[in-house]
Design an enzyme around this catalytic site. Structure first.
Site, PDB file in Angstrom:
ATOM      1  N   ALA A 190      31.645  -7.858 -28.035  1.00 51.88           N
ATOM      2  CA  ALA A 190      31.694  -9.376 -28.272  1.00 51.88           C
ATOM      3  C   ALA A 190      33.451  -9.462 -28.247  1.00 51.88           C
ATOM      4  O   ALA A 190      34.074  -8.653 -28.483  1.00 51.88           O
ATOM      5  CB  ALA A 190      31.169  -9.940 -29.419  1.00 51.88           C
TER       6      ALA A 190
ATOM      7  N   GLY B  55      28.536  -5.706 -29.109  1.00 54.16           N
ATOM      8  CA  GLY B  55      27.629  -6.628 -28.139  1.00 54.16           C
ATOM      9  C   GLY B  55      27.223  -5.947 -26.858  1.00 54.16           C
ATOM     10  O   GLY B  55      26.224  -6.413 -26.396  1.00 54.16           O
TER      11      GLY B  55
ATOM     12  N   GLU C 276      24.560  -3.691 -27.520  1.00 54.86           N
ATOM     13  CA  GLU C 276      23.494  -4.677 -27.879  1.00 54.86           C
ATOM     14  C   GLU C 276      22.593  -5.287 -26.725  1.00 54.86           C
ATOM     15  O   GLU C 276      21.451  -5.428 -26.679  1.00 54.86           O
ATOM     16  CB  GLU C 276      23.778  -5.770 -29.087  1.00 54.86           C
ATOM     17  CG  GLU C 276      24.068  -4.944 -30.271  1.00 54.86           C
ATOM     18  CD  GLU C 276      24.750  -6.013 -31.258  1.00 54.86           C
ATOM     19  OE1 GLU C 276      25.966  -6.716 -31.017  1.00 54.86           O
ATOM     20  OE2 GLU C 276      24.255  -6.376 -32.430  1.00 54.86           O
TER      21      GLU C 276
HETATM   22  N1  COA Z   1      37.087  -8.106 -27.642  1.00 54.81           N
HETATM   23  C1  COA Z   1      38.016  -8.507 -26.738  1.00 54.81           C
HETATM   24  N2  COA Z   1      39.268  -7.746 -26.087  1.00 54.81           N
HETATM   25  C2  COA Z   1      38.799  -6.572 -25.996  1.00 54.81           C
HETATM   26  C3  COA Z   1      37.455  -5.851 -26.417  1.00 54.81           C
HETATM   27  C4  COA Z   1      36.937  -6.863 -27.228  1.00 54.81           C
HETATM   28  N3  COA Z   1      35.682  -6.172 -27.691  1.00 54.81           N
HETATM   29  N4  COA Z   1      37.749  -4.787 -25.998  1.00 54.81           N
HETATM   30  C5  COA Z   1      38.831  -4.638 -25.165  1.00 54.81           C
HETATM   31  N5  COA Z   1      39.336  -5.560 -25.171  1.00 54.81           N
HETATM   32  C6  COA Z   1      40.609  -5.906 -24.246  1.00 54.81           C
HETATM   33  C7  COA Z   1      41.950  -5.232 -25.081  1.00 54.81           C
HETATM   34  O1  COA Z   1      42.314  -6.205 -26.058  1.00 54.81           O
HETATM   35  C8  COA Z   1      42.827  -5.239 -23.890  1.00 54.81           C
HETATM   36  O2  COA Z   1      43.392  -6.357 -23.616  1.00 54.81           O
HETATM   37  P1  COA Z   1      44.914  -6.544 -23.492  1.00 54.81           P
HETATM   38  O3  COA Z   1      45.061  -5.844 -22.216  1.00 54.81           O
HETATM   39  O4  COA Z   1      45.210  -7.997 -23.109  1.00 54.81           O
HETATM   40  O5  COA Z   1      45.714  -6.049 -24.677  1.00 54.81           O
HETATM   41  C9  COA Z   1      42.014  -4.623 -22.828  1.00 54.81           C
HETATM   42  O6  COA Z   1      40.710  -5.063 -23.182  1.00 54.81           O
HETATM   43  C10 COA Z   1      41.870  -3.056 -22.692  1.00 54.81           C
HETATM   44  O7  COA Z   1      41.643  -2.686 -23.642  1.00 54.81           O
HETATM   45  P2  COA Z   1      42.434  -1.386 -24.466  1.00 54.81           P
HETATM   46  O8  COA Z   1      42.097  -1.399 -25.951  1.00 54.81           O
HETATM   47  O9  COA Z   1      43.725  -1.500 -24.151  1.00 54.81           O
HETATM   48  O10 COA Z   1      41.768  -0.296 -23.764  1.00 54.81           O
HETATM   49  P3  COA Z   1      41.714   1.294 -24.253  1.00 54.81           P
HETATM   50  O11 COA Z   1      41.271   2.165 -22.943  1.00 54.81           O
HETATM   51  O12 COA Z   1      42.964   1.790 -25.021  1.00 54.81           O
HETATM   52  O13 COA Z   1      40.427   1.442 -25.253  1.00 54.81           O
HETATM   53  C11 COA Z   1      38.352   0.840 -26.363  1.00 54.81           C
HETATM   54  C12 COA Z   1      39.278   1.086 -25.026  1.00 54.81           C
HETATM   55  C13 COA Z   1      36.848   0.446 -25.811  1.00 54.81           C
HETATM   56  C14 COA Z   1      38.168   1.912 -27.026  1.00 54.81           C
HETATM   57  C15 COA Z   1      38.931  -0.339 -27.031  1.00 54.81           C
HETATM   58  O14 COA Z   1      39.218  -1.325 -26.098  1.00 54.81           O
HETATM   59  C16 COA Z   1      38.278  -0.848 -28.285  1.00 54.81           C
HETATM   60  O15 COA Z   1      38.165  -0.449 -29.258  1.00 54.81           O
HETATM   61  N6  COA Z   1      37.754  -2.079 -28.032  1.00 54.81           N
HETATM   62  C17 COA Z   1      36.943  -2.841 -29.178  1.00 54.81           C
HETATM   63  C18 COA Z   1      35.635  -2.337 -29.299  1.00 54.81           C
HETATM   64  C19 COA Z   1      35.044  -3.043 -30.266  1.00 54.81           C
HETATM   65  O16 COA Z   1      35.181  -3.026 -31.532  1.00 54.81           O
HETATM   66  N7  COA Z   1      33.716  -3.865 -30.131  1.00 54.81           N
HETATM   67  C20 COA Z   1      32.877  -4.364 -30.803  1.00 54.81           C
HETATM   68  C21 COA Z   1      33.179  -5.705 -31.088  1.00 54.81           C
HETATM   69  S1  COA Z   1      32.279  -6.764 -32.362  1.00 54.81           S
END
Ligand code: COA
Length: 262
Positions: free
Chosen positions: A66, A112, A115
């Site tokens: 999400a 999400g 999910e």
């Molecule tokens: N919500 C909003 N934005 C998200 C997102 C999320 N769940 N997951 C990734 N993004 C965004 C990042 O903020 C980033 O945006 P920016 O470039 O404007 O800063 C972009 O997507 C790329 O993500 P980034 O974190 O830079 O990529 P990465 O390869 O370093 O890491 C993940 C990948 C998936 C490990 C990491 O993005 C992450 O942990 N995301 C959240 C996962 C999460 O907790 N999901 C559950 C939500 S309830």
């Protein structure tokens, strides 16, 4: 329909819905959830569509969760509404569609995103896919059905561990847990899902819709799945597809199911 956050295309009797926010790793904001609802509804209502495949755009993510930026400041009431509305509009909605839905998990499926994949009827993953429910690392719990569907799919102990540790599992582990049915190279993921769709298309869509109802009944509170099976089984006997399927078998020919015609 014109969507901002998703792509929807049809290939024969198969609709492919792609979540298209690659710069945000296809994170689900409210607008995307609404658009997905509309696209799934449209595909399900279209008699020419017999299978729906959902995937993420780019080669990195199915859906990374999400959209955290959207709910970071929510109140208790807003949080509750977010989960309730999302479950009704998308997650429960997909699970209860009569058209089979396959999740093609092409990368990160987190929160999400996992999910969403779990609400689909079954899942295929690419070999680079990573799956997890990391919500407790944000101080919240899964709210789009994850605490219910993950234990249904992989068992309580494994679900507890995945949710408590907030860790990701790779595609092979997910396959060994039964979370995904197959693991394929990323470039073969969609064509593999299309091959499964072709097998589904040989069968009665009317009977498949009845089977989905009966299988889902096993997981609904206060409903006896065996009773639903009896009801759905009986209903099939009144369908043209049943008449055609059994006649074709006895005449040693391929069935041409009336329910599969547009
Ligand atoms: N919500 C909003 N934005 C998200 C997102 C999320 N769940 N997951 C990734 N993004 C965004 C990042 O903020 C980033 O945006 P920016 O470039 O404007 O800063 C972009 O997507 C790329 O993500 P980034 O974190 O830079 O990529 P990465 O390869 O370093 O890491 C993940 C990948 C998936 C490990 C990491 O993005 C992450 O942990 N995301 C959240 C996962 C999460 O907790 N999901 C559950 C939500 S309830």
């Amino acid at each position: 329909m014109n969507y901002q956050n998703i792509l929807s295309e049809t290939q024969g009797a198969v609709a492919i819905i792609t979540i298209n926010r690659p710069k945000k790793l296809n994170a689900l904001n409210r607008e995307t959830i609404q658009e997905l609802h509309e696209a799934f509804n449209e595909a399900n209502e279209d008699d020419a569509i017999k299978v729906i495949i959902v995937t993420g755009s780019g080669d990195k993510a199915f859906v990374a969760g999400a959209d955290i930026s959207e709910f970071a400041n929510y109140s208790v009431k807003e949080g509750k509404n977010l989960a309730a509305k999302g479950q009704a509009l998308l997650f429960d909605f997909i699970e209860n569609l009569s058209t089979p839905v396959i999740a093609a998990i092409n990368g990160f499926a987190l929160g999400g995103g996992l999910e969403l994949a779990m609400a689909c009827h079954f899942r295929v993953a690419s070999d680079n896919a990573k799956m997890g429910l990391p919500e407790v690392s944000l101080g919240v719990i899964p709210g789009y059905g994850g605490t219910q569907r993950l234990p249904q799919l992989i068992g309580k102990g494994r679900a507890m561990e995945m949710i408590m540790t907030a860790s990701m599992i790779d595609a092979e582990t997910a396959c060994s847990y039964g979370l995904v049915n197959h693991v394929k190279k990323q470039e073969e993921l969609i064509s593999f899902c299309q091959n499964i769709s072709a097998k589904i298309l040989r069968n009665s869509t009317v009977a498949i819709g009845a089977a989905i109802k009966a299988i889902n009944a096993n997981f609904k509170d206060g409903i006896n799945g065996f009773d639903i099976e009896i009801k759905q089984f009986g209903k099939c006997f009144g369908t043209e597809d049943f008449a055609e399927g059994t006649t074709a078998f006895l005449q040693k020919r391929k069935a041409d199911f009336p329910g599969n015609r547009d």
